[in-house]
Design a protein around this motif. Structure first.
Motif, PDB file in Angstrom:
ATOM      1  N   CYS A   6      -2.381  -1.105  -8.101  1.00 46.55           N
ATOM      2  CA  CYS A   6      -1.626  -0.168  -7.267  1.00 46.55           C
ATOM      3  C   CYS A   6      -2.174  -0.170  -5.842  1.00 46.55           C
ATOM      4  CB  CYS A   6      -1.705   1.243  -7.845  1.00 46.55           C
ATOM      5  SG  CYS A   6      -0.995   2.524  -6.771  1.00 46.55           S
ATOM      6  N   VAL A   7      -1.272  -0.269  -4.871  1.00 52.12           N
ATOM      7  CA  VAL A   7      -1.653  -0.178  -3.461  1.00 52.12           C
ATOM      8  C   VAL A   7      -0.945   1.023  -2.856  1.00 52.12           C
ATOM      9  CG1 VAL A   7      -1.629  -1.302  -1.199  1.00 52.12           C
ATOM     10  CG2 VAL A   7      -2.006  -2.667  -3.261  1.00 52.12           C
ATOM     11  N   ILE A   8      -1.731   1.894  -2.226  1.00 49.92           N
ATOM     12  CA  ILE A   8      -1.214   3.116  -1.610  1.00 49.92           C
ATOM     13  C   ILE A   8      -1.251   2.937  -0.094  1.00 49.92           C
ATOM     14  CG2 ILE A   8      -1.510   5.611  -1.381  1.00 49.92           C
ATOM     15  CD1 ILE A   8      -3.145   5.440  -4.073  1.00 49.92           C
ATOM     16  N   PHE A   9      -0.089   2.968   0.517  1.00 50.91           N
ATOM     17  CA  PHE A   9       0.035   2.739   1.955  1.00 50.91           C
ATOM     18  C   PHE A   9       0.188   4.048   2.724  1.00 50.91           C
ATOM     19  CE2 PHE A   9       1.461  -1.386   0.407  1.00 50.91           C
ATOM     20  CZ  PHE A   9       1.166  -2.292   1.427  1.00 50.91           C
ATOM     21  N   ASP A  10      -0.531   4.167   3.823  1.00 50.68           N
ATOM     22  CA  ASP A  10      -0.164   5.118   4.862  1.00 50.68           C
ATOM     23  C   ASP A  10       1.054   4.523   5.568  1.00 50.68           C
ATOM     24  OD1 ASP A  10      -0.355   7.262   6.726  1.00 50.68           O
ATOM     25  OD2 ASP A  10      -1.484   5.986   8.090  1.00 50.68           O
ATOM     26  N   MET A  11       1.728   5.292   6.427  1.00 48.28           N
ATOM     27  CA  MET A  11       2.905   4.741   7.098  1.00 48.28           C
ATOM     28  C   MET A  11       2.701   4.513   8.597  1.00 48.28           C
ATOM     29  SD  MET A  11       6.891   6.034   7.092  1.00 48.28           S
ATOM     30  CE  MET A  11       6.686   7.353   8.297  1.00 48.28           C
ATOM     31  N   HIS A 164      -8.382   1.354 -10.135  1.00 45.71           N
ATOM     32  CA  HIS A 164      -7.485   0.199 -10.028  1.00 45.71           C
ATOM     33  C   HIS A 164      -6.506   0.338  -8.849  1.00 45.71           C
ATOM     34  CE1 HIS A 164      -8.978  -1.511 -13.729  1.00 45.71           C
ATOM     35  NE2 HIS A 164      -8.750  -0.376 -14.370  1.00 45.71           N
ATOM     36  N   CYS A 165      -6.777   1.331  -7.989  1.00 47.31           N
ATOM     37  CA  CYS A 165      -5.965   1.557  -6.796  1.00 47.31           C
ATOM     38  C   CYS A 165      -6.758   1.193  -5.539  1.00 47.31           C
ATOM     39  CB  CYS A 165      -5.571   3.038  -6.671  1.00 47.31           C
ATOM     40  SG  CYS A 165      -4.575   3.708  -8.015  1.00 47.31           S
ATOM     41  N   ILE A 166      -6.033   0.875  -4.484  1.00 46.74           N
ATOM     42  CA  ILE A 166      -6.631   0.816  -3.153  1.00 46.74           C
ATOM     43  C   ILE A 166      -5.719   1.565  -2.190  1.00 46.74           C
ATOM     44  CG2 ILE A 166      -7.854  -1.374  -3.473  1.00 46.74           C
ATOM     45  CD1 ILE A 166      -5.650  -2.711  -1.764  1.00 46.74           C
ATOM     46  N   VAL A 167      -6.316   2.064  -1.120  1.00 44.90           N
ATOM     47  CA  VAL A 167      -5.585   2.741  -0.057  1.00 44.90           C
ATOM     48  C   VAL A 167      -5.699   1.898   1.210  1.00 44.90           C
ATOM     49  CG1 VAL A 167      -5.663   4.737   1.506  1.00 44.90           C
ATOM     50  CG2 VAL A 167      -5.857   5.087  -0.969  1.00 44.90           C
ATOM     51  N   ILE A 168      -4.628   1.869   2.000  1.00 48.57           N
ATOM     52  CA  ILE A 168      -4.675   1.223   3.314  1.00 48.57           C
ATOM     53  C   ILE A 168      -4.394   2.290   4.358  1.00 48.57           C
ATOM     54  CG2 ILE A 168      -3.823  -0.634   4.794  1.00 48.57           C
ATOM     55  CD1 ILE A 168      -2.742  -1.994   2.275  1.00 48.57           C
ATOM     56  N   GLU A 169      -5.360   2.510   5.243  1.00 44.60           N
ATOM     57  CA  GLU A 169      -5.293   3.595   6.227  1.00 44.60           C
ATOM     58  C   GLU A 169      -5.708   3.092   7.602  1.00 44.60           C
ATOM     59  OE1 GLU A 169      -4.717   6.561   7.165  1.00 44.60           O
ATOM     60  OE2 GLU A 169      -4.029   7.601   5.378  1.00 44.60           O
ATOM     61  N   ILE A 183     -11.163   6.590  -4.067  1.00 36.99           N
ATOM     62  CA  ILE A 183     -10.337   5.394  -4.132  1.00 36.99           C
ATOM     63  C   ILE A 183     -10.792   4.433  -3.033  1.00 36.99           C
ATOM     64  CG2 ILE A 183      -7.996   4.448  -3.966  1.00 36.99           C
ATOM     65  CD1 ILE A 183      -6.925   7.158  -4.875  1.00 36.99           C
ATOM     66  N   PHE A 184     -10.965   3.173  -3.383  1.00 39.54           N
ATOM     67  CA  PHE A 184     -11.402   2.149  -2.421  1.00 39.54           C
ATOM     68  C   PHE A 184     -10.398   2.096  -1.271  1.00 39.54           C
ATOM     69  CE2 PHE A 184     -12.057  -1.965  -0.567  1.00 39.54           C
ATOM     70  CZ  PHE A 184     -13.383  -2.308  -0.817  1.00 39.54           C
ATOM     71  N   VAL A 185     -10.915   2.134  -0.048  1.00 40.72           N
ATOM     72  CA  VAL A 185     -10.011   2.198   1.103  1.00 40.72           C
ATOM     73  C   VAL A 185     -10.274   1.065   2.092  1.00 40.72           C
ATOM     74  CG1 VAL A 185     -11.512   3.929   2.215  1.00 40.72           C
ATOM     75  CG2 VAL A 185      -9.144   3.628   3.015  1.00 40.72           C
ATOM     76  N   PHE A 186      -9.189   0.375   2.422  1.00 40.67           N
ATOM     77  CA  PHE A 186      -9.223  -0.615   3.498  1.00 40.67           C
ATOM     78  C   PHE A 186      -8.805   0.086   4.788  1.00 40.67           C
ATOM     79  CE2 PHE A 186      -8.860  -3.459  -0.118  1.00 40.67           C
ATOM     80  CZ  PHE A 186      -9.592  -4.577   0.265  1.00 40.67           C
TER      81      PHE A 186
END
Length: 215
Positions: A6-11, A164-169, A183-186
């Motif tokens: 799962c990848v969680i995106f900011d906008m 099993h998720c990552i966040v992109i911020e 949650i692991f964050v890029f």
């Protein structure tokens, strides 16, 4: 890093280059109120929901104003900029990585501090709905980034363990929210955003292509 499903995106600043439009809308609103908001104070609001930002400013300047009214004023200005700016585009490489993740069967969740009306406006303009399982607006939650609620909810909606998720911020408030959600964050170093350090991100990237090495 464990297998990512799962990848969680900011906008704003991650999917779309709209930070400049938001800033213009904010500062026009500040001007209408006669407020002198420093760049440092504005930077501290980045990643927060609009209601949260105005509540902080009302407290900071001891204003006799209604936060919800200011939100509507700012939103009206933003919509005007959004609808009349033909140069508005997706961040370089983000459409490619979204399609790459979709083809690999990765669940994608949008977790943005923007109001849902703005999220839907962006998704309609750039035809992003087919790729995302869910969209969350921080404006609809009790707490705003840097509170972790938005990312905790994203993992629940994805039905995916957080490991099993990552966040992109692209904002420090967003990175802090991901940190506190465990949650692991890029941290995406948007070249147009110069006032965010991303120093607490687990890893900083300058191109979305870099993600392919991890997923």
């Amino acid at each position: 890093m464990k297998k990512i499903t799962c990848v969680i995106f900011d906008m704003d600043g991650v999917i779309i280059d709209s930070e400049a439009l938001h800033k213009k809308a904010y500062f026009e609103t500040f001007k209408s109120l006669g407020l002198d908001v420093s760049e440092a104070l504005y930077s501290s609001l980045t990643g927060s929901s609009t209601i949260n930002a105005f509540e902080k400013l009302i407290s900071h300047f001891d204003l006799k104003a209604d936060a919800n009214t200011l939100v509507l004023q700012k939103r009206k200005r933003y919509v005007n900029f959004f609808e009349n700016d033909p140069t508005l585009k997706l961040i370089d490489g983000v459409e490619d990585i979204i399609k790459y993740l979709h083809n690999k069967g990765i669940t994608m969740i949008l977790a943005s501090s923007s109001a849902m009306v703005n999220i839907n406006r962006v998704f309609k303009r750039f035809n992003l709905d087919p790729y995302f399982t869910a969209k969350i607006s921080g404006a609809d939650l009790k707490a705003s980034k840097p509170h972790p609620e938005i990312f905790e909810k994203a993992a629940l909606l994805a039905n995916t363990p957080r490991e099993h998720c990552i966040v992109i911020e692209d904002s420090d408030n967003g990175v802090q929210a991901a940190n506190d959600a465990h949650i692991f964050v890029f941290g995406y170093k948007n070249p147009l955003v110069t006032d965010q350090t991303l120093k607490h991100a687990d890893r900083v990237i300058t191109s979305f292509n870099e993600l392919k090495a991890f997923i």
